[in-house]
Design an enzyme around this catalytic site. Sequence first.
Site, short mmCIF file in Angstrom:
data_model
loop_
_atom_site.label_atom_id
_atom_site.label_comp_id
_atom_site.label_asym_id
_atom_site.label_seq_id
_atom_site.Cartn_x
_atom_site.Cartn_y
_atom_site.Cartn_z
N HIS A 29 0.84 -1.21 0.00
CA HIS A 29 0.00 0.00 0.00
C HIS A 29 0.88 1.26 0.00
O HIS A 29 0.62 2.22 -0.73
CB HIS A 29 -0.87 0.06 1.27
CG HIS A 29 -1.87 -1.05 1.41
ND1 HIS A 29 -1.96 -1.82 2.55
CD2 HIS A 29 -2.84 -1.50 0.57
CE1 HIS A 29 -2.95 -2.69 2.40
NE2 HIS A 29 -3.49 -2.53 1.21
N LYS A 53 -16.75 -7.30 6.96
CA LYS A 53 -15.49 -7.98 6.59
C LYS A 53 -14.77 -8.53 7.81
O LYS A 53 -13.72 -9.13 7.70
CB LYS A 53 -14.57 -7.02 5.82
CG LYS A 53 -14.97 -6.86 4.37
CD LYS A 53 -13.82 -6.33 3.52
CE LYS A 53 -14.22 -6.28 2.05
NZ LYS A 53 -13.20 -5.61 1.23
N ARG A 102 -2.00 -6.03 -8.21
CA ARG A 102 -0.84 -6.90 -8.03
C ARG A 102 -0.69 -7.89 -9.18
O ARG A 102 0.38 -8.10 -9.69
CB ARG A 102 -0.96 -7.69 -6.71
CG ARG A 102 -0.61 -6.87 -5.51
CD ARG A 102 -1.07 -7.55 -4.28
NE ARG A 102 -2.50 -7.76 -4.39
CZ ARG A 102 -3.30 -8.02 -3.37
NH1 ARG A 102 -2.80 -8.15 -2.18
NH2 ARG A 102 -4.59 -8.17 -3.54
N SER A 140 -2.81 -7.89 2.76
CA SER A 140 -3.14 -7.83 4.19
C SER A 140 -3.58 -9.22 4.68
O SER A 140 -3.27 -9.62 5.79
CB SER A 140 -4.26 -6.83 4.43
OG SER A 140 -3.86 -5.54 4.05
O1 PNS Z 1 -8.78 -3.09 0.59
P1 PNS Z 1 -10.08 -3.59 0.04
O2 PNS Z 1 -10.83 -4.41 1.08
O3 PNS Z 1 -9.92 -4.33 -1.26
O4 PNS Z 1 -10.96 -2.27 -0.27
C1 PNS Z 1 -12.27 -2.38 -0.79
C2 PNS Z 1 -13.01 -1.03 -0.64
C3 PNS Z 1 -13.03 -0.60 0.79
C4 PNS Z 1 -12.33 0.00 -1.49
C5 PNS Z 1 -14.46 -1.27 -1.16
O5 PNS Z 1 -15.02 -2.37 -0.53
C6 PNS Z 1 -15.34 -0.05 -0.96
O6 PNS Z 1 -15.24 0.91 -1.70
N1 PNS Z 1 -16.22 -0.12 0.04
C7 PNS Z 1 -17.16 0.95 0.34
C8 PNS Z 1 -18.57 0.53 -0.04
C9 PNS Z 1 -18.84 0.80 -1.51
O7 PNS Z 1 -18.78 1.90 -1.99
N2 PNS Z 1 -19.16 -0.28 -2.25
C10 PNS Z 1 -19.46 -0.19 -3.66
C11 PNS Z 1 -18.24 -0.31 -4.54
S1 PNS Z 1 -18.36 -1.80 -5.43
#
Ligand code: PNS
Length: 183
Positions: A29, A53, A102, A140
Amino acid sequence: MEKSKKGEDKNMGKVAIYPGSFDPITYGHIDIVERALEIFDKVIVAIAVNEEKRPLFSVEERLQMVKAFFKDTPKVIVDSFKGLLVDYVAKTNAIVILRGLRATSDFEYEFHMASMNRSLDTHLDTLFMMTSKDYFFVSSRTIKEVARLGGGVEGLVPDLVVRRLKEKFKLPVTKRKQIRWDD
Ligand code: PNS
């Protein structure tokens, strides 16, 4: 806020938003943030509050670790958000979502997410940066698994994160026993 052109305002310049769970933050990150700072004037690291999560670290713990790492980098703003990312982005002066890629295995998930975000807000673009070769195997999820099983994650996450992981998984210090097949 005085806006000049898309994604820029007179006070902050070009701003990108880097959302994620950051449970916990890794050098993968950090590498993305540092490279993004070569392009953008500010990067907002936005930590998602998503209890579904079942994160290992609370949002406060994640905020503290990320803020500690970037304490001497004023071009990085660390914040958390609840609900839809597009709604959070609308409250900031960022219009570009930044994500790291990645491997091709990340692509499908990222493509869905970027497409959904663009459908929710047609002006919102997602910019992908390839993770550096040194960190393409770091996630992570694997960091937590390795740390939980007592493996070393030094060099893959900041020292503070190494310490926090050790505190979380209070593992007994056991002496490694050699397996002898001829017993
Ligand atoms: O590090 P991650 O878990 O891959 O991040 C995912 C994240 C937090 C970016 C994504 O789940 C997110 O944007 N969550 C907020 C809810 C949302 O807007 N969902 C719709 C997008 S598909």
